[in-house]
Write an enzyme that holds these catalytic residues in place. Structure first.
Site, PDB file in Angstrom:
ATOM      1  N   LYS A 171     -23.808  20.404  25.669  1.00 42.28           N
ATOM      2  CA  LYS A 171     -24.785  19.392  25.255  1.00 42.28           C
ATOM      3  C   LYS A 171     -24.110  18.024  25.155  1.00 42.28           C
ATOM      4  O   LYS A 171     -22.864  17.940  25.198  1.00 42.28           O
ATOM      5  CB  LYS A 171     -25.402  19.796  23.915  1.00 42.28           C
ATOM      6  CG  LYS A 171     -24.402  19.849  22.776  1.00 42.28           C
ATOM      7  CD  LYS A 171     -25.005  20.508  21.540  1.00 42.28           C
ATOM      8  CE  LYS A 171     -23.981  20.584  20.430  1.00 42.28           C
ATOM      9  NZ  LYS A 171     -24.488  21.360  19.275  1.00 42.28           N
ATOM     10  N   ARG A 174     -31.813  23.587   8.946  1.00 41.31           N
ATOM     11  CA  ARG A 174     -32.076  22.672  10.043  1.00 41.31           C
ATOM     12  C   ARG A 174     -33.210  23.322  10.835  1.00 41.31           C
ATOM     13  O   ARG A 174     -34.337  23.256  10.405  1.00 41.31           O
ATOM     14  CB  ARG A 174     -30.784  22.464  10.852  1.00 41.31           C
ATOM     15  CG  ARG A 174     -30.547  21.033  11.236  1.00 41.31           C
ATOM     16  CD  ARG A 174     -29.145  20.822  11.751  1.00 41.31           C
ATOM     17  NE  ARG A 174     -28.729  21.806  12.751  1.00 41.31           N
ATOM     18  CZ  ARG A 174     -27.614  21.714  13.470  1.00 41.31           C
ATOM     19  NH1 ARG A 174     -26.817  20.684  13.326  1.00 41.31           N
ATOM     20  NH2 ARG A 174     -27.296  22.646  14.338  1.00 41.31           N
ATOM     21  N   TYR A 185     -10.744 -10.162  13.260  1.00 39.44           N
ATOM     22  CA  TYR A 185     -11.939 -10.515  12.500  1.00 39.44           C
ATOM     23  C   TYR A 185     -11.791 -10.139  11.030  1.00 39.44           C
ATOM     24  O   TYR A 185     -11.291  -9.055  10.700  1.00 39.44           O
ATOM     25  CB  TYR A 185     -13.164  -9.792  13.055  1.00 39.44           C
ATOM     26  CG  TYR A 185     -13.619 -10.332  14.392  1.00 39.44           C
ATOM     27  CD1 TYR A 185     -14.111 -11.632  14.504  1.00 39.44           C
ATOM     28  CD2 TYR A 185     -13.558  -9.550  15.535  1.00 39.44           C
ATOM     29  CE1 TYR A 185     -14.533 -12.122  15.732  1.00 39.44           C
ATOM     30  CE2 TYR A 185     -13.981 -10.028  16.762  1.00 39.44           C
ATOM     31  CZ  TYR A 185     -14.462 -11.318  16.855  1.00 39.44           C
ATOM     32  OH  TYR A 185     -14.872 -11.796  18.063  1.00 39.44           O
ATOM     33  N   MET A 233     -14.679  -5.718  19.800  1.00 38.44           N
ATOM     34  CA  MET A 233     -15.491  -5.077  20.834  1.00 38.44           C
ATOM     35  C   MET A 233     -14.636  -4.609  22.012  1.00 38.44           C
ATOM     36  O   MET A 233     -14.827  -3.508  22.530  1.00 38.44           O
ATOM     37  CB  MET A 233     -16.571  -6.051  21.322  1.00 38.44           C
ATOM     38  CG  MET A 233     -17.524  -5.434  22.307  1.00 38.44           C
ATOM     39  SD  MET A 233     -18.727  -6.618  22.950  1.00 38.44           S
ATOM     40  CE  MET A 233     -19.761  -6.887  21.523  1.00 38.44           C
TER      41      MET A 233
HETATM   42  C1  LIG Z   1     -23.527  22.382  19.108  1.00 35.83           C
HETATM   43  C2  LIG Z   1     -23.894  23.780  18.920  1.00 35.83           C
HETATM   44  C3  LIG Z   1     -22.939  24.799  19.106  1.00 35.83           C
HETATM   45  C4  LIG Z   1     -21.487  24.502  19.394  1.00 35.83           C
HETATM   46  O1  LIG Z   1     -20.877  24.021  18.217  1.00 35.83           O
HETATM   47  P1  LIG Z   1     -19.295  23.752  18.154  1.00 35.83           P
HETATM   48  O2  LIG Z   1     -19.010  23.483  16.756  1.00 35.83           O
HETATM   49  O3  LIG Z   1     -19.059  22.550  19.028  1.00 35.83           O
HETATM   50  O4  LIG Z   1     -18.661  24.954  18.710  1.00 35.83           O
HETATM   51  C5  LIG Z   1     -23.348  26.110  18.985  1.00 35.83           C
HETATM   52  N1  LIG Z   1     -24.635  26.405  18.683  1.00 35.83           N
HETATM   53  C6  LIG Z   1     -25.571  25.462  18.486  1.00 35.83           C
HETATM   54  C7  LIG Z   1     -26.949  25.849  18.142  1.00 35.83           C
HETATM   55  C8  LIG Z   1     -25.234  24.124  18.580  1.00 35.83           C
HETATM   56  O5  LIG Z   1     -26.172  23.192  18.385  1.00 35.83           O
END
Ligand SMILES: *Cc1c(COP(=O)(O)O)cnc(C)c1O
Length: 356
Positions: free
Chosen positions: A35, A130, A253, A301
């Site tokens: 992802k 969640r 800055y 930046m």
């Molecule tokens: C992102 C995610 C993972 C992987 O998590 P890591 O901590 O990067 O291994 C696994 N399952 C779900 C549902 C996730 O959203």
């Protein structure tokens, strides 16, 4: 020559890290989580290096379609399922496994016109609150899913909030066992932390993300230092300017850094618009000409500043590693009060990326 910043990706390390996961969870199949554009590495650049995986897991339909167009024929799991019912024809066309976490998704599945049933991951709320169904609802949802002709194989899925702690999954496992009672279905529970540290949660499919990219699920490199995992992303640049400060001179800055005595500093072509965290404190680790030193002053930046006191030989053109094999992304993240995940995901599109 253009601006000297560059990210390089070690695809051999990616392959190797998948092997490390397989050794840690030898009886499970592996969903490689890609992802967020493969955690900022670029899905298109890295997916084939993970070609030995059993499946890919992600969130974005566009990314799933890209994998199909590149020729990936194996399973694809959409971790958050479909966001709207009108995506289901594409789930059908591209043969995507969908997570189901809310009631409306059952109705949408029941009402869709599909060419073949879709495999479903029934999401259990493990206590993280969640996504997912509370344990007491899972049996009924499972029965409803079984009665939908559009639903193929059902797998129970949950996610851990605290798998980076030794006793961190105990309460969640109780809830998952309660949810799964009387249900004969495969299970997929483990993120990277559980894949490494909680074999009792491995079951049929593990879902590692961060460890594939060679960073720590706990945010602390020391927790994976002996695991054999190798960093995949290196962010490099060069010194493009040098200043010699006098006592009392300030840097950058807000004049956040003030020199105590005479001090040589280097200006590095890397800033927050490249993905380096703006809130990095003085002393955040950096490698200059092979020597470990620290950044000083507020990150701009397009530039940041480093202390050259430990490396008097360094000057314009000296190589700088912001993170990679020597400076662990976890150590930079920890100095900045975040985790390696955030830094790698934030690598900016303007940074040229090469693979090796
Ligand atoms: C992102 C995610 C993972 C992987 O998590 P890591 O901590 O990067 O291994 C696994 N399952 C779900 C549902 C996730 O959203």
């Amino acid at each position: 020559m253009s601006r000297p910043i560059q990210a390089s990706l070690d695809l051999q390390a990616l392959r190797h890290n998948l092997e490390v996961v397989r050794r840690a969870a030898p009886r499970s199949r592996v969903w490689s989580v890609v992802k967020a554009n493969a955690y900022g590495h670029g899905l298109d650049r890295v997916w084939s290096a993970l070609g030995a995986t059993d499946g890919f897991a992600m969130l974005n339909l566009e990314e799933a379609i890209l994998l199909r167009e590149r020729g990936w024929k194996g399973p694809i799991l959409m971790l958050e399922g479909f966001f709207h019912a009108d995506e289901l024809p594409l789930f059908d066309k591209y043969r995507l496994t969908t997570s189901v976490h809310s009631n409306w998704q059952l109705k949408a599945l029941a009402g869709a016109k599909l060419n073949a049933p879709l495999d479903v991951y029934l999401k259990i709320n493990s206590g993280m609150n969640r996504l997912g169904f509370t344990p007491e609802r899972v049996h009924s949802i499972w029965q409803q899913l079984k009665a939908i002709a559009n639903v193929g194989q059902i797998t129970l899925m949950a996610h851990f909030a605290d798998a980076d702690r030794p006793d961190g999954i105990d309460a969640a496992m109780v809830r998952i066992e309660q949810a799964a009672e009387g249900i004969d279905a495969p299970r997929s529970l483990s993120n990277s932390a559980a894949a490494l540290w909680h074999p009792q949660a491995h079951f049929d499919w593990v879902r590692p993300g961060i460890v594939l990219y060679g960073a720590s699920p706990s945010g602390q490199w020391r927790d994976i230092a002996t695991s054999g995992l190798q960093p995949v992303m290196t962010l490099k640049s060069e010194i493009i300017g040098v200043q010699t400060l006098k006592p009392g001179d300030t840097v950058g800055y807000g004049s956040r850094y003030r020199a105590m005595g005479e001090q040589r500093i280097g200006i590095v072509a890397c800033g927050y618009a490249d993905g380096y965290p703006r809130h990095a404190p003085d002393g955040a680790p950096v490698l200059v000409d092979g020597v470990r030193t620290g950044i000083i002053g507020t990150v701009s930046m397009d530039m940041l500043t480093v202390d050259l006191t430990p490396c008097p030989q360094a000057g314009i053109g000296s190589p700088v590693e912001l993170w990679g094999n020597e400076i662990k992304i976890d150590d930079v993240a920890a100095a900045c009060g975040t985790v390696g995940y955030e830094l790698m995901c934030a690598l900016a599109p303007r940074v040229p990326v090469s693979t090796r």
